[in-house]
Design a protein around this motif. Structure first.
Motif, PDB file in Angstrom:
ATOM      1  N   ASP A  31       0.819  -1.215   0.000  1.00 58.18           N
ATOM      2  CA  ASP A  31       0.000   0.000   0.000  1.00 58.18           C
ATOM      3  C   ASP A  31       0.850   1.261   0.000  1.00 58.18           C
ATOM      4  OD1 ASP A  31      -2.370  -1.425  -0.063  1.00 58.18           O
ATOM      5  OD2 ASP A  31      -2.700  -1.309   2.104  1.00 58.18           O
ATOM      6  N   SER A  32       1.923   1.278   0.782  1.00 62.05           N
ATOM      7  CA  SER A  32       2.754   2.491   0.812  1.00 62.05           C
ATOM      8  C   SER A  32       3.504   2.686  -0.502  1.00 62.05           C
ATOM      9  CB  SER A  32       3.691   2.506   2.017  1.00 62.05           C
ATOM     10  OG  SER A  32       4.707   1.557   1.910  1.00 62.05           O
ATOM     11  N   VAL A  33       3.876   1.598  -1.181  1.00 56.91           N
ATOM     12  CA  VAL A  33       4.511   1.723  -2.499  1.00 56.91           C
ATOM     13  C   VAL A  33       3.527   2.365  -3.473  1.00 56.91           C
ATOM     14  CG1 VAL A  33       5.455   0.482  -4.500  1.00 56.91           C
ATOM     15  CG2 VAL A  33       6.110  -0.208  -2.189  1.00 56.91           C
ATOM     16  N   LYS A  34       2.282   1.909  -3.451  1.00 56.35           N
ATOM     17  CA  LYS A  34       1.261   2.485  -4.348  1.00 56.35           C
ATOM     18  C   LYS A  34       1.085   3.985  -4.083  1.00 56.35           C
ATOM     19  CE  LYS A  34      -1.395  -1.759  -5.056  1.00 56.35           C
ATOM     20  NZ  LYS A  34      -0.670  -2.121  -6.242  1.00 56.35           N
ATOM     21  N   ARG A  35       1.104   4.382  -2.810  1.00 60.53           N
ATOM     22  CA  ARG A  35       0.934   5.799  -2.461  1.00 60.53           C
ATOM     23  C   ARG A  35       2.132   6.651  -2.873  1.00 60.53           C
ATOM     24  NH1 ARG A  35      -0.987   3.408   2.325  1.00 60.53           N
ATOM     25  NH2 ARG A  35       0.860   4.105   3.472  1.00 60.53           N
ATOM     26  N   LEU A  36       3.287   6.030  -3.085  1.00 58.06           N
ATOM     27  CA  LEU A  36       4.474   6.780  -3.508  1.00 58.06           C
ATOM     28  C   LEU A  36       4.384   7.217  -4.972  1.00 58.06           C
ATOM     29  CD1 LEU A  36       7.359   4.744  -1.826  1.00 58.06           C
ATOM     30  CD2 LEU A  36       6.593   7.055  -1.243  1.00 58.06           C
ATOM     31  N   GLY A  37       3.412   6.683  -5.685  1.00 56.80           N
ATOM     32  CA  GLY A  37       3.211   7.101  -7.071  1.00 56.80           C
ATOM     33  C   GLY A  37       4.233   6.540  -8.045  1.00 56.80           C
ATOM     34  N   LYS A  38       4.674   5.335  -7.819  1.00 57.50           N
ATOM     35  CA  LYS A  38       5.666   4.717  -8.705  1.00 57.50           C
ATOM     36  C   LYS A  38       5.025   4.071  -9.932  1.00 57.50           C
ATOM     37  CE  LYS A  38       9.348   3.944  -5.416  1.00 57.50           C
ATOM     38  NZ  LYS A  38      10.657   4.072  -6.011  1.00 57.50           N
ATOM     39  N   GLY A  39       3.701   4.161 -10.027  1.00 56.96           N
ATOM     40  CA  GLY A  39       2.996   3.575 -11.165  1.00 56.96           C
ATOM     41  C   GLY A  39       1.938   2.603 -10.689  1.00 56.96           C
ATOM     42  N   ASP A  40       0.889   2.476 -11.487  1.00 53.60           N
ATOM     43  CA  ASP A  40      -0.246   1.631 -11.124  1.00 53.60           C
ATOM     44  C   ASP A  40       0.125   0.158 -10.997  1.00 53.60           C
ATOM     45  OD1 ASP A  40      -1.860   3.846 -11.103  1.00 53.60           O
ATOM     46  OD2 ASP A  40      -2.593   3.550 -13.151  1.00 53.60           O
ATOM     47  N   GLU A  41       1.159  -0.274 -11.743  1.00 49.03           N
ATOM     48  CA  GLU A  41       1.530  -1.685 -11.703  1.00 49.03           C
ATOM     49  C   GLU A  41       2.487  -2.019 -10.581  1.00 49.03           C
ATOM     50  OE1 GLU A  41       3.700   0.485 -14.163  1.00 49.03           O
ATOM     51  OE2 GLU A  41       1.614   0.674 -14.679  1.00 49.03           O
ATOM     52  N   ARG A  42       2.931  -1.036  -9.847  1.00 50.13           N
ATOM     53  CA  ARG A  42       3.899  -1.254  -8.774  1.00 50.13           C
ATOM     54  C   ARG A  42       3.199  -1.469  -7.449  1.00 50.13           C
ATOM     55  NH1 ARG A  42       8.974   1.027 -10.063  1.00 50.13           N
ATOM     56  NH2 ARG A  42       9.731  -0.026  -8.203  1.00 50.13           N
ATOM     57  N   PRO A  43       3.742  -2.238  -6.569  1.00 54.80           N
ATOM     58  CA  PRO A  43       4.985  -2.982  -6.746  1.00 54.80           C
ATOM     59  C   PRO A  43       4.797  -4.216  -7.622  1.00 54.80           C
ATOM     60  CG  PRO A  43       4.041  -3.528  -4.628  1.00 54.80           C
ATOM     61  CD  PRO A  43       3.166  -2.471  -5.237  1.00 54.80           C
ATOM     62  N   LEU A  44       5.859  -4.616  -8.276  1.00 59.98           N
ATOM     63  CA  LEU A  44       5.822  -5.820  -9.099  1.00 59.98           C
ATOM     64  C   LEU A  44       5.850  -7.068  -8.227  1.00 59.98           C
ATOM     65  CD1 LEU A  44       8.312  -4.749 -11.909  1.00 59.98           C
ATOM     66  CD2 LEU A  44       5.815  -4.689 -11.961  1.00 59.98           C
ATOM     67  N   GLN A  45       6.573  -6.985  -7.121  1.00 59.28           N
ATOM     68  CA  GLN A  45       6.648  -8.094  -6.160  1.00 59.28           C
ATOM     69  C   GLN A  45       5.887  -7.677  -4.900  1.00 59.28           C
ATOM     70  OE1 GLN A  45      10.616 -10.095  -5.815  1.00 59.28           O
ATOM     71  NE2 GLN A  45      11.282  -8.142  -6.680  1.00 59.28           N
ATOM     72  N   ASP A  46       5.194  -8.608  -4.273  1.00 62.21           N
ATOM     73  CA  ASP A  46       4.465  -8.254  -3.063  1.00 62.21           C
ATOM     74  C   ASP A  46       5.434  -8.035  -1.898  1.00 62.21           C
ATOM     75  OD1 ASP A  46       4.889 -10.748  -1.535  1.00 62.21           O
ATOM     76  OD2 ASP A  46       3.515 -11.659  -2.979  1.00 62.21           O
ATOM     77  N   GLU A  47       4.922  -7.417  -0.840  1.00 67.76           N
ATOM     78  CA  GLU A  47       5.768  -7.038   0.298  1.00 67.76           C
ATOM     79  C   GLU A  47       6.461  -8.237   0.944  1.00 67.76           C
ATOM     80  OE1 GLU A  47       2.491  -6.544   3.821  1.00 67.76           O
ATOM     81  OE2 GLU A  47       2.438  -5.079   2.207  1.00 67.76           O
ATOM     82  N   LYS A  48       5.783  -9.355   1.010  1.00 67.02           N
ATOM     83  CA  LYS A  48       6.390 -10.553   1.602  1.00 67.02           C
ATOM     84  C   LYS A  48       7.587 -11.010   0.778  1.00 67.02           C
ATOM     85  CE  LYS A  48       5.345 -15.200   3.237  1.00 67.02           C
ATOM     86  NZ  LYS A  48       4.362 -16.260   3.334  1.00 67.02           N
ATOM     87  N   SER A  49       7.429 -11.029  -0.542  1.00 69.91           N
ATOM     88  CA  SER A  49       8.531 -11.431  -1.430  1.00 69.91           C
ATOM     89  C   SER A  49       9.707 -10.476  -1.311  1.00 69.91           C
ATOM     90  CB  SER A  49       8.065 -11.474  -2.884  1.00 69.91           C
ATOM     91  OG  SER A  49       7.053 -12.432  -3.053  1.00 69.91           O
ATOM     92  N   ARG A  50       9.421  -9.173  -1.246  1.00 67.52           N
ATOM     93  CA  ARG A  50      10.495  -8.181  -1.126  1.00 67.52           C
ATOM     94  C   ARG A  50      11.202  -8.306   0.222  1.00 67.52           C
ATOM     95  NH1 ARG A  50       8.159  -3.293  -1.124  1.00 67.52           N
ATOM     96  NH2 ARG A  50       6.024  -4.051  -1.191  1.00 67.52           N
ATOM     97  N   ALA A  51      10.444  -8.585   1.278  1.00 66.86           N
ATOM     98  CA  ALA A  51      11.040  -8.767   2.611  1.00 66.86           C
ATOM     99  C   ALA A  51      11.918 -10.018   2.640  1.00 66.86           C
ATOM    100  CB  ALA A  51       9.956  -8.843   3.666  1.00 66.86           C
ATOM    101  N   ILE A  52      11.449 -11.099   2.038  1.00 61.27           N
ATOM    102  CA  ILE A  52      12.229 -12.340   1.987  1.00 61.27           C
ATOM    103  C   ILE A  52      13.530 -12.120   1.220  1.00 61.27           C
ATOM    104  CG2 ILE A  52      12.291 -14.670   0.979  1.00 61.27           C
ATOM    105  CD1 ILE A  52       9.287 -14.874   1.793  1.00 61.27           C
ATOM    106  N   LEU A  53      13.468 -11.388   0.133  1.00 60.10           N
ATOM    107  CA  LEU A  53      14.666 -11.094  -0.647  1.00 60.10           C
ATOM    108  C   LEU A  53      15.685 -10.320   0.195  1.00 60.10           C
ATOM    109  CD1 LEU A  53      16.038 -11.276  -3.390  1.00 60.10           C
ATOM    110  CD2 LEU A  53      14.895  -9.165  -4.020  1.00 60.10           C
ATOM    111  N   MET A  54      15.227  -9.321   0.951  1.00 61.01           N
ATOM    112  CA  MET A  54      16.132  -8.562   1.826  1.00 61.01           C
ATOM    113  C   MET A  54      16.713  -9.468   2.909  1.00 61.01           C
ATOM    114  SD  MET A  54      16.496  -5.418   0.859  1.00 61.01           S
ATOM    115  CE  MET A  54      16.488  -6.051  -0.814  1.00 61.01           C
ATOM    116  N   ALA A  55      15.872 -10.307   3.511  1.00 65.99           N
ATOM    117  CA  ALA A  55      16.316 -11.203   4.582  1.00 65.99           C
ATOM    118  C   ALA A  55      17.321 -12.238   4.074  1.00 65.99           C
ATOM    119  CB  ALA A  55      15.117 -11.890   5.216  1.00 65.99           C
ATOM    120  N   ALA A  56      17.270 -12.559   2.804  1.00 67.71           N
ATOM    121  CA  ALA A  56      18.187 -13.545   2.232  1.00 67.71           C
ATOM    122  C   ALA A  56      19.616 -13.012   2.118  1.00 67.71           C
ATOM    123  CB  ALA A  56      17.690 -13.988   0.855  1.00 67.71           C
TER     124      ALA A  56
END
Length: 144
Positions: A61-86
């Motif tokens: 939701d916060s990514v959408k509010r940042l105005g990065k585009g209607d299709e963003r985020p491309l990856q959901d928050e869980k996937s992005r968090a897992i990638l960072m944790a890796a």
């Protein structure tokens, strides 16, 4: 890896343990939707500024509010968090839903607050809080 992803409520207990061990906690945040070599370089350099690195990831939701585009985020928050944790140099990941990470920064009270060099220190959200608590605010140059 998934045990690195925590709710903000759990961070205070973890921070207390780290402080007892004199860990130097570095904090940064971002969407990290399309992770690339520049992100990895930036995060590894941020990690080098202390002994523990916390990364706050914007919620969908916060990514959408940042105005990065209607299709963003491309990856959901869980996937992005897992990638960072890796990433081996990331010690903790939290997902935040606010428009800025100010609440998270004030709750964590890191020793070092870091953003990319496209920010001036005065424009980094949370800089006043971190400096008032004796911390440092740093910027890291982008990889060309």
């Amino acid at each position: 890896m998934k045990n690195k992803i925590v709710e903000l409520d759990s961070v205070s207990q973890i921070m207390a343990r780290w402080k007892l061990k004199n860990e130097k906690v570095v904090f940064t945040n971002g969407c990290f939707d399309l992770v690339h070599q520049g992100h990895i370089d930036y995060l590894s350099k941020a990690a080098d500024l202390g002994t523990k690195l916390i990364v706050a990831v914007n919620s969908d939701d916060s990514v959408k509010r940042l105005g990065k585009g209607d299709e963003r985020p491309l990856q959901d928050e869980k996937s992005r968090a897992i990638l960072m944790a890796a990433l081996s140099f990331v010690d903790l990941v939290v997902i935040f839903n606010d428009d800025t990470p100010l609440y998270v920064i004030e709750k964590i009270n890191p020793d070092v607050l870091v953003k990319g060099s496209d920010y001036s220190i005065e424009n980094i959200v949370g800089h006043q809080s971190v400096l008032a608590n004796g911390g440092e605010v740093k910027t890291i140059d982008f990889l060309e």
